[in-house]
Enzyme design. Structure first.
Site, PDB file in Angstrom:
ATOM      1  N   LYS A  67     -20.088 -32.343  25.018  1.00  0.00           N
ATOM      2  CA  LYS A  67     -21.328 -31.854  25.904  1.00  0.00           C
ATOM      3  C   LYS A  67     -21.121 -31.298  27.299  1.00  0.00           C
ATOM      4  O   LYS A  67     -20.191 -32.045  28.038  1.00  0.00           O
ATOM      5  CB  LYS A  67     -21.810 -33.463  26.065  1.00  0.00           C
ATOM      6  CG  LYS A  67     -22.477 -34.133  24.762  1.00  0.00           C
ATOM      7  CD  LYS A  67     -23.549 -33.405  24.297  1.00  0.00           C
ATOM      8  CE  LYS A  67     -24.291 -33.935  23.012  1.00  0.00           C
ATOM      9  NZ  LYS A  67     -25.499 -33.412  22.564  1.00  0.00           N
TER      10      LYS A  67
ATOM     11  N   LYS B 281     -30.766 -31.198  11.455  1.00  0.00           N
ATOM     12  CA  LYS B 281     -30.560 -32.738  11.272  1.00  0.00           C
ATOM     13  C   LYS B 281     -31.606 -33.414  10.299  1.00  0.00           C
ATOM     14  O   LYS B 281     -32.715 -32.561  10.497  1.00  0.00           O
ATOM     15  CB  LYS B 281     -30.966 -33.104  12.849  1.00  0.00           C
ATOM     16  CG  LYS B 281     -29.689 -33.052  13.670  1.00  0.00           C
ATOM     17  CD  LYS B 281     -29.893 -33.693  15.198  1.00  0.00           C
ATOM     18  CE  LYS B 281     -28.824 -33.639  15.992  1.00  0.00           C
ATOM     19  NZ  LYS B 281     -28.815 -31.987  16.756  1.00  0.00           N
TER      20      LYS B 281
END
Length: 336
Positions: free
Chosen positions: A111, A220
């Protein structure tokens, strides 16, 4: 999903169980993950849109949970799925501990562009990952749309020497992603661009392809409305596809694994190891990596673990209301 294919609301609520599971590390601003488990004739599904999502967006997550609990999934073409480690926006000193949770993973997603942090923090974190994993590992970064084009160009120029596999959603819009790819090419920065939010949050996911805004797509299951819908979008896009998760328990993760297992081609490790970010799970048969892979299977929740992580009554009522609102939104958006 046609309106007549949606189960009645009473059927959804009859088997509803709500859990609260603490996160090991703050991730996406989340410190405690809440999820609703739905039970149907085909098994269990997970309904866990993030708390800020309105009913229209949450309805796609509900349709995905209904698909899992009321229907079957496409047949797999592989028995296991390679997965990546996920490194939150932690300090470099925490990186070894985080990576140690992911058995055998040779790819890491890191991240970056975390609110309140700086590019130097990202560089230090990625450097620490490279140090721990060695020169042969693949490293990808995920900015969640946190940079504009100029910021992304500079950040990726400085991160590129660490050997990035790709940068996931470096800018928020499709247009910016397209301009970023041009800017990187002009500056000789050899980093691929992957689209995530520009696929799963878009009313027109194929715009990414038409505008040549990405080299890779990230899909997703829950935000796209189920395994079959996500599989169709991947086929229409025709780009290398990475299946990722949304901080699911193992019940929700099983849908992502089913999608990755059904893809005709799978050239990248998938972001399906994030159960390791949770302090607990709803099943002892956790979908976590072993030797860098997750075996394709569908664990159901354990009654004892559902009870251990059960949400307080007020949160259960909140989620029941949310299921009702998402169900109404799904009916309104469905063809007759």
């Amino acid at each position: 999903m046609p309106a007549d294919a949606l189960p009645d609301l009473d059927a959804l609520l009859a088997g509803l169980r709500v859990v609260q599971i603490p996160m090991r590390t703050r991730f996406r601003g989340v410190t405690v993950r809440e999820a609703a488990m739905l039970h149907g004739p085909a098994g269990w599904g997970e309904f866990s849109p993030f708390l800020e999502y309105a009913p229209a967006e949450a309805s796609r997550w509900l349709i995905a949970a209904i698909e899992a609990a009321w229907r079957d999934w496409p047949d797999p073409v592989r028995g296991s799925v390679p997965v990546n480690a996920t490194v939150p926006a932690v300090s470099p000193t925490q990186v070894p501990e985080v990576l140690a949770r992911y058995d055998g993973c040779s790819t890491a997603k890191v991240k970056v562009a975390e609110r309140g942090q700086h590019l130097e923090d990202d560089l230090d974190r990625v450097a620490a990952v490279r140090d721990v994993m060695g020169p042969g590992a693949r490293i990808r970064v995920d900015a969640n749309g946190g940079w504009d084009v100029a910021q992304a160009t500079e950040a990726l120029r400085r991160l590129a020497p660490y050997g990035l596999e790709y940068a996931e959603q470096p800018c928020p819009s499709v247009g910016e992603l397209a301009r970023l790819r041009v800017a990187l090419a002009h500056r000789g920065v050899d980093v691929l661009v992957a689209a995530d939010e520009s696929i799963r949050k878009a009313s027109d996911p194929l715009r990414v392809v038409r505008e040549e805004a990405a080299d890779v797509i990230v899909v997703k299951v829950a935000p796209l409305g189920g395994v079959r819908t996500a599989l169709g979008i991947a086929a229409e896009c025709g780009l290398p596809t990475v299946v990722s998760s949304a901080l699911d328990t193992s019940v929700g993760m099983a849908a992502g694994v089913a999608l990755a297992a059904a893809l005709p081609e799978l050239s990248h490790a998938c972001g399906l190891g994030t159960v390791e970010l949770l302090e607990g799970d709803v099943t002892a048969d956790r979908l976590v990596p072993s030797g860098g892979q997750v075996t394709v299977r569908r664990p159901g929740p354990d009654e004892g673990l559902l009870a251990r992580w059960a949400a307080p009554r007020d949160r259960e009522l909140w989620w029941r209301d949310r299921v009702q609102a998402a169900h109404a939104a799904a009916r309104a958006a469905s063809p007759a």
